[in-house]
Design a protein around this motif. Structure first.
Motif, short mmCIF file in Angstrom:
data_model
loop_
_atom_site.label_atom_id
_atom_site.label_comp_id
_atom_site.label_asym_id
_atom_site.label_seq_id
_atom_site.Cartn_x
_atom_site.Cartn_y
_atom_site.Cartn_z
N TYR A 58 -3.24 1.02 -2.51
CA TYR A 58 -3.90 2.33 -2.35
C TYR A 58 -2.86 3.39 -2.00
N ALA A 59 -1.98 3.09 -1.04
CA ALA A 59 -0.96 4.06 -0.63
C ALA A 59 -0.03 4.40 -1.79
N LYS A 60 0.25 3.43 -2.63
CA LYS A 60 1.12 3.66 -3.79
C LYS A 60 0.42 4.51 -4.85
N ASP A 61 -0.86 4.24 -5.08
CA ASP A 61 -1.60 4.93 -6.15
C ASP A 61 -2.11 6.30 -5.73
N HIS A 62 -2.20 6.55 -4.42
CA HIS A 62 -2.72 7.83 -3.92
C HIS A 62 -1.77 8.40 -2.87
N PRO A 63 -0.54 8.72 -3.28
CA PRO A 63 0.49 9.12 -2.31
C PRO A 63 0.19 10.42 -1.57
N GLN A 64 -0.69 11.28 -2.12
CA GLN A 64 -1.02 12.55 -1.47
C GLN A 64 -2.28 12.46 -0.61
N SER A 65 -2.88 11.30 -0.55
CA SER A 65 -4.13 11.15 0.19
C SER A 65 -3.93 11.34 1.69
N PRO A 66 -4.88 11.98 2.37
CA PRO A 66 -4.82 12.09 3.83
C PRO A 66 -4.94 10.72 4.51
N ALA A 67 -5.35 9.71 3.74
CA ALA A 67 -5.55 8.38 4.32
C ALA A 67 -4.36 7.46 4.14
N VAL A 68 -3.24 7.96 3.63
CA VAL A 68 -2.09 7.11 3.38
C VAL A 68 -1.59 6.44 4.66
N ALA A 69 -1.44 7.21 5.73
CA ALA A 69 -0.93 6.64 6.98
C ALA A 69 -1.87 5.54 7.49
N SER A 120 8.62 -9.33 8.51
CA SER A 120 9.47 -8.31 7.88
C SER A 120 8.62 -7.22 7.23
N ARG A 121 7.56 -7.62 6.53
CA ARG A 121 6.71 -6.64 5.85
C ARG A 121 5.94 -5.79 6.86
N ALA A 122 5.48 -6.40 7.93
CA ALA A 122 4.76 -5.65 8.95
C ALA A 122 5.65 -4.61 9.61
N LEU A 123 6.88 -5.02 9.93
CA LEU A 123 7.83 -4.10 10.56
C LEU A 123 8.16 -2.94 9.63
N ALA A 124 8.40 -3.24 8.35
CA ALA A 124 8.77 -2.20 7.39
C ALA A 124 7.64 -1.19 7.22
N LEU A 125 6.41 -1.67 7.12
CA LEU A 125 5.28 -0.76 6.94
C LEU A 125 5.00 0.07 8.19
N ALA A 126 5.12 -0.54 9.34
CA ALA A 126 4.91 0.19 10.59
C ALA A 126 5.95 1.30 10.76
N HIS A 127 7.20 1.01 10.37
CA HIS A 127 8.24 2.03 10.42
C HIS A 127 7.91 3.18 9.46
N ARG A 128 7.36 2.86 8.28
CA ARG A 128 6.99 3.91 7.31
C ARG A 128 5.95 4.84 7.90
N VAL A 129 4.96 4.27 8.54
CA VAL A 129 3.91 5.09 9.16
C VAL A 129 4.51 6.01 10.21
N SER A 130 5.37 5.47 11.05
CA SER A 130 5.98 6.24 12.12
C SER A 130 6.85 7.37 11.59
N GLU A 131 7.55 7.11 10.49
CA GLU A 131 8.46 8.10 9.92
C GLU A 131 7.72 9.15 9.10
N GLN A 132 6.72 8.74 8.33
CA GLN A 132 6.05 9.65 7.41
C GLN A 132 4.99 10.51 8.09
N SER A 133 4.38 10.00 9.15
CA SER A 133 3.33 10.76 9.83
C SER A 133 3.57 10.74 11.33
#
Length: 320
Positions: free
Chosen positions: A237-248, A279-292
């Protein structure tokens, strides 16, 4: 014979044109206050029904202070199966009647919908206010499809329906079924209408995000199958809807599921997959913290990162 056929076709063609013109001239309206439907244009005449906010009206005739209408009425239009609508003809006072030709009519109906939604959120708010709000939002989008508020109005209407129905669905025993297809989901009709009528908007993106909920497992039962599938769904979902308010939120939901899989894979004696999940959990959590960074999801991602790095299980009853 040929001439008669031509004449007949001409008449039918013009009847069709007249019918289309008559249809185009139908004046629709709704009410932004509770209205009483009378038998005749006289407040002393017999009362027929109450017309709630947001009900669909077709105006048949107007006289000073009164409007002759066809009102589409019914019971609750939220959880469960809806009743067949009833069309009732009568007279209402011409107060609070918003026509689909009224300048700023979209803003007036939208404003009343916001007020009704606020009433619904209050402990002692007006009874039936949630239903009023979902009808009013829908009318604003239906009557004013070119309004800048149309997409948001239709989404808000669908969202209220979804949330009210969700309470009912999740209260049933079937909500705990592992496989999503074994339980009754929320009605997707109105979310899909948002997607169809307003593609490419953030409201369509949010509608798509809602639909994911019907695909989730009720209970993982401590097995890896469900959280893996769900994590991948949220990542896609996050990949297909990168501008969505629900990405984070989607990225956090995926990160949480990968964090849960750390312990689940350990119980399944799959150490390698447990490490990969970490590893995947850490990477995704970092993305959330950095992007939003200013969002609530960022704070929750920071908490998730701390728990994972501390080796604290995020799923199950594991304790040290």
């Amino acid at each position: 014979m040929k001439r008669n056929l031509v004449i007949a076709l001409f008449v039918l063609s013009n009847l069709g044109l007249l019918s289309a013109q008559a249809s185009a001239e139908v004046l629709r309206a709704t009410v932004i206050r509770m209205a009483t439907l009378y038998v005749s244009p006289d407040s002393n005449s017999a009362k027929m029904r109450q017309v709630e906010r947001g009900r669909e009206l077709v105006i048949m005739e107007t006289i000073p202070n009164w409007v002759h209408v066809e009102a589409t009425l019914g019971l609750r239009a939220t959880a469960g199966e809806e009743q067949e609508p009833q069309v009732v003809t009568g007279w209402i006072l011409d107060k609070g009647v918003v026509r689909d030709t009224l300048p700023d009519g979209d803003r007036i109906i939208f404003g009343e919908a916001i007020d009704s939604e606020d009433q619904a959120s209050r402990r002692n708010g007006r009874r039936g206010a949630a239903d009023d709000a979902l009808r009013l939002y829908y009318r604003a989008a239906e009557y004013f499809p070119k309004s800048p508020l149309a997409a948001e109005s239709m989404y808000r209407s669908a969202d209220i329906r979804w949330q009210v129905e969700r309470v009912d669905v999740m209260s049933r025993p079937s909500a705990k079924e592992q496989e999503a297809f074994l339980r009754q989901g929320m009605n997707e009709q109105y979310m899909k209408e948002v997607i169809k009528k307003f593609p490419g908007t953030k409201w369509a993106d949010l509608a798509v995000f809602h639909l994911i909920e019907n695909k989730l497992c009720g209970d993982w039962l401590g097995a890896s199958k469900c959280p893996v599938k769900e994590a991948e769904t949220y990542e896609n979902y996050a990949k297909d809807h990168p501008q969505s308010p629900a990405v984070a939120e989607a990225l956090y939901d995926a990160a949480y599921r990968w964090s849960a899989l750390i312990e689940i894979y350990k119980t399944e004696e799959q150490a390698k997959k447990a490490d990969e999940s970490k590893s995947r959990a850490l990477a995704l959590a970092h993305r959330v913290s950095e992007q939003s960074p200013q969002s609530d999801w960022s704070a929750r991602a920071q908490r998730l990162l701390y728990l994972i790095n501390q080796g604290v299980p995020t799923y199950g009853n594991a304790q040290e």
